[in-house]
Write an enzyme that holds these catalytic residues in place. Sequence first.
Site, PDB file in Angstrom:
ATOM      1  N   ARG A  56     -14.303  -3.965 -12.847  1.00 28.90           N
ATOM      2  CA  ARG A  56     -13.095  -3.101 -13.158  1.00 28.90           C
ATOM      3  C   ARG A  56     -13.492  -1.931 -12.162  1.00 28.90           C
ATOM      4  NH1 ARG A  56     -14.679  -4.518 -18.528  1.00 28.90           N
ATOM      5  NH2 ARG A  56     -13.315  -5.866 -19.389  1.00 28.90           N
ATOM      6  N   LYS A 106      -3.180   3.722  -1.818  1.00 27.92           N
ATOM      7  CA  LYS A 106      -2.536   2.674  -2.310  1.00 27.92           C
ATOM      8  C   LYS A 106      -3.210   1.235  -1.818  1.00 27.92           C
ATOM      9  CE  LYS A 106       2.089   4.497  -2.517  1.00 27.92           C
ATOM     10  NZ  LYS A 106       3.452   4.377  -1.904  1.00 27.92           N
ATOM     11  N   GLU A 165       4.472   5.955  12.963  1.00 30.12           N
ATOM     12  CA  GLU A 165       4.155   6.305  11.830  1.00 30.12           C
ATOM     13  C   GLU A 165       3.539   7.809  12.151  1.00 30.12           C
ATOM     14  OE1 GLU A 165       4.403   5.322   8.516  1.00 30.12           O
ATOM     15  OE2 GLU A 165       4.793   3.365   8.765  1.00 30.12           O
ATOM     16  N   LYS A 193      -1.025  13.185   6.051  1.00 29.36           N
ATOM     17  CA  LYS A 193      -0.815  12.445   4.910  1.00 29.36           C
ATOM     18  C   LYS A 193      -1.797  12.820   3.688  1.00 29.36           C
ATOM     19  CE  LYS A 193      -0.703   7.914   3.385  1.00 29.36           C
ATOM     20  NZ  LYS A 193      -0.508   6.331   3.486  1.00 29.36           N
ATOM     21  N   GLU A 250       2.257   9.199  -6.811  1.00 29.13           N
ATOM     22  CA  GLU A 250       3.598   8.831  -6.216  1.00 29.13           C
ATOM     23  C   GLU A 250       4.595   9.360  -7.565  1.00 29.13           C
ATOM     24  OE1 GLU A 250       4.691   5.472  -4.199  1.00 29.13           O
ATOM     25  OE2 GLU A 250       5.928   6.579  -3.025  1.00 29.13           O
ATOM     26  N   ARG A 253       5.136  12.742  -2.756  1.00 27.08           N
ATOM     27  CA  ARG A 253       4.442  11.778  -2.170  1.00 27.08           C
ATOM     28  C   ARG A 253       5.460  10.760  -1.634  1.00 27.08           C
ATOM     29  NH1 ARG A 253      -1.019   8.299  -2.894  1.00 27.08           N
ATOM     30  NH2 ARG A 253      -0.632   6.846  -1.174  1.00 27.08           N
ATOM     31  N   ASN A 282       8.110   8.283   2.604  1.00 25.64           N
ATOM     32  CA  ASN A 282       8.743   7.100   2.883  1.00 25.64           C
ATOM     33  C   ASN A 282       9.914   7.427   4.018  1.00 25.64           C
ATOM     34  OD1 ASN A 282       7.503   5.170   1.345  1.00 25.64           O
ATOM     35  ND2 ASN A 282       8.271   6.356  -0.559  1.00 25.64           N
ATOM     36  N   HIS A 306      11.776   4.703   5.890  1.00 26.13           N
ATOM     37  CA  HIS A 306      11.175   3.465   5.166  1.00 26.13           C
ATOM     38  C   HIS A 306      12.126   2.702   4.339  1.00 26.13           C
ATOM     39  CE1 HIS A 306       7.319   4.752   6.810  1.00 26.13           C
ATOM     40  NE2 HIS A 306       6.657   3.670   6.428  1.00 26.13           N
ATOM     41  N   HIS A 308      12.435  -1.076   5.270  1.00 25.58           N
ATOM     42  CA  HIS A 308      12.275  -2.163   4.489  1.00 25.58           C
ATOM     43  C   HIS A 308      13.346  -3.040   4.491  1.00 25.58           C
ATOM     44  CE1 HIS A 308       8.976   0.096   2.247  1.00 25.58           C
ATOM     45  NE2 HIS A 308       8.370  -0.496   3.219  1.00 25.58           N
ATOM     46  N   HIS A 342       6.530  -3.951  11.404  1.00 27.49           N
ATOM     47  CA  HIS A 342       6.586  -2.706  10.480  1.00 27.49           C
ATOM     48  C   HIS A 342       6.879  -1.506  11.200  1.00 27.49           C
ATOM     49  CE1 HIS A 342       6.816  -0.378   6.970  1.00 27.49           C
ATOM     50  NE2 HIS A 342       5.935   0.384   7.445  1.00 27.49           N
TER      51      HIS A 342
END
Lengths: 375, 375
Positions: free
Chosen positions: A122, A144, A186, A227, A237, A241, A245, A248, A252, A267
């Site tokens: 956990r 993330k 990026e 960032k 988010e 945040r 993107n 993005h 994507h 990417h």
Amino acid sequence: MTETVTVELGKRSYRIDIGAGLIEGAGEVVTAQRPGVRCAIVTDDNVDAAHGDALRASLDKAGIGHTTLSVPPGEPSKCYAMFEKVVNGLLEARLERGDLVLALGGGVVGDLAGFAASVTRRGMDFVQIPTSLLAQVDSSVGGKTGINAPAGKNLVGAFHQPVLVLADTGALATLPPREFRAGYAEVAKYGLIDRPDFFQWLEKNSDEVFAFGPALAQAIAASCRAKAEIVVADETEKGQRALLNLGHTFAHALEGACGYDGARLVHGEAVAIGLVLAHEFSNRMNLCDADTVVRVCDHLKKVGLPTKIGDIPGPRLDADTLSRFIAQDKKVKRGRLTFILTKGLGQSYIADDVPPDEVLAFLKEKLTPSGNNLS
Amino acid sequence: MTETVTVELGKRSYRIDIGAGLIEGAGEVVTAQRPGVRCAIVTDDNVDAAHGDALRASLDKAGIGHTTLSVPPGEPSKCYAMFEKVVNGLLEARLERGDLVLALGGGVVGDLAGFAASVTRRGMDFVQIPTSLLAQVDSSVGGKTGINAPAGKNLVGAFHQPVLVLADTGALATLPPREFRAGYAEVAKYGLIDRPDFFQWLEKNSDEVFAFGPALAQAIAASCRAKAEIVVADETEKGQRALLNLGHTFAHALEGACGYDGARLVHGEAVAIGLVLAHEFSNRMNLCDADTVVRVCDHLKKVGLPTKIGDIPGPRLDADTLSRFIAQDKKVKRGRLTFILTKGLGQSYIADDVPPDEVLAFLKEKLTPSGNNLS
């Protein structure tokens, strides 16, 4: 010289060190922070071959017990099966809650190892040791973590902050130039979100960045700082945040339409094209001036990144397919499209009511033979 | 009459409702808290047959869209494969981040569904609708979720608090008496941790609890309140939360030595024997008086629970095997055993330096033909 950025998250604050030789010095840094700790190195077979021995030697020298769990390189390792393999490996190594997972590799390894750490007993602590430019400026900062599901990428995971990030710029020298360049998209993104001065600095210093001069660590540090600032303001988010993107949603869709085929499009390349598309779409919506669009496009082109859909090799992509991918994106709220648009250089904002028809019309224009970039 | 307990965790505070008919009223409560929400019911095939239709009818009446994901009943469903199945099911149902997972069932369903919710889109909210006494007083309160790994039970998971708990006492009427009784061991545990008055109340009112009188909801509410207080003080088990493990180190060893064979021993029965052993061991260490040991043993025996290792049917267990399981328990810190011991009725504390030899000697005594309970 080592640059340092601190991500201020109260009790979960952590330090990002950026510089050359940090893998060789990792044992010393880890033992100073956690005397008596044991570690599991999670990596992929390629990175293990390139940097595993240096990291293990450093841990040995500091008297830190360790084990290595390696997965096959590449995006397919961000899956349930590898997740199970890594978690079981951590448990079989009898690591305790206070021990550490060291994620040594690019974004795939960081996301997988971080997610595995977050659920083992956990919640175990982990250290990011990113070895790609993309991971150093993006995926290793912000917490993330996750894997892919049949329904889409990154749909399974946790917000789990590392306790330390060691971004060894020396590791970037072993990257294929194409991958390094992709990571740079990026870096440029942070300037375009809300730091026009940083974008301007990049326009002046990108040659030195690509020559591995001192500007490289400075660019990485500035990116991490940018960032970190956004993450601190909105860790899980719920709001701002989403600015991260920028470019993005288009990226994507492009990756999806190419079947995530890295031979056609990686990417960061998708992000470069996505950044230009976001600026062009903003211009079409009368939000952003044409000069800014040209400037963004020129800079990305100068460093060798693709800037238009037509730059992608292989079969022609069509607007309907791209629109379908956009509609499936995670950033859809109760059926309306959320896009990051911009009002000018470094003036991006969250637009949460973009009409899908406008996007489709824009993409159709882009994909007609004459529908080229402004530049 | 519905009893209510609030778990005070700041922004993540939530309400536990306890009473009859809550499943039938679930739709109304959910829509009041989350207008416009959609739900996925995660349950097992047995509970679905008993209560699924009532819950679905309630959601329909409130105009809440829903889907049902059912797993086979029993502990083996707390596994990677079912985790993957449930997460993919939630994604395929196109639930968004603000939608809800409803965990309808006992501890297995609650742990599995809660863990799946915690990682789907990096965190969906979930509601616990526990249908066993054990789940109502223990697993549905406190936010521990997870699955089992080959290396041990509950070793993979997350701390993820529900947004609401609906403990329908009516559902308990469909439980086999043995399972209801087993759940009662955890109720008694709360008295023995730090609430001697509650234990005394149980001594007087247990008949009414077992007769499904008003004392039942009161006992459940008192248990939830006791657990909530400990959880609030130590959400992620860095300290005092370990008190909830009173009797559990022995219990886990007994379950392990029985191969988790529910025909021989279910968790609550193991806890009952574990509670007596914890008191006996405390007595042997000159910490707890003999009268308290007798009193604990008598009460658990009165309600029909097993109280000594010899009560477990099947092959004789031996002390070495049990000691080995104890040494493997999650609650080992850098090689030393952590036990919850007690200085008297409701005076338990965390002892983190229990010598393994003392435990082995104690178990050997217990397992010689003459080594019976004090009572």
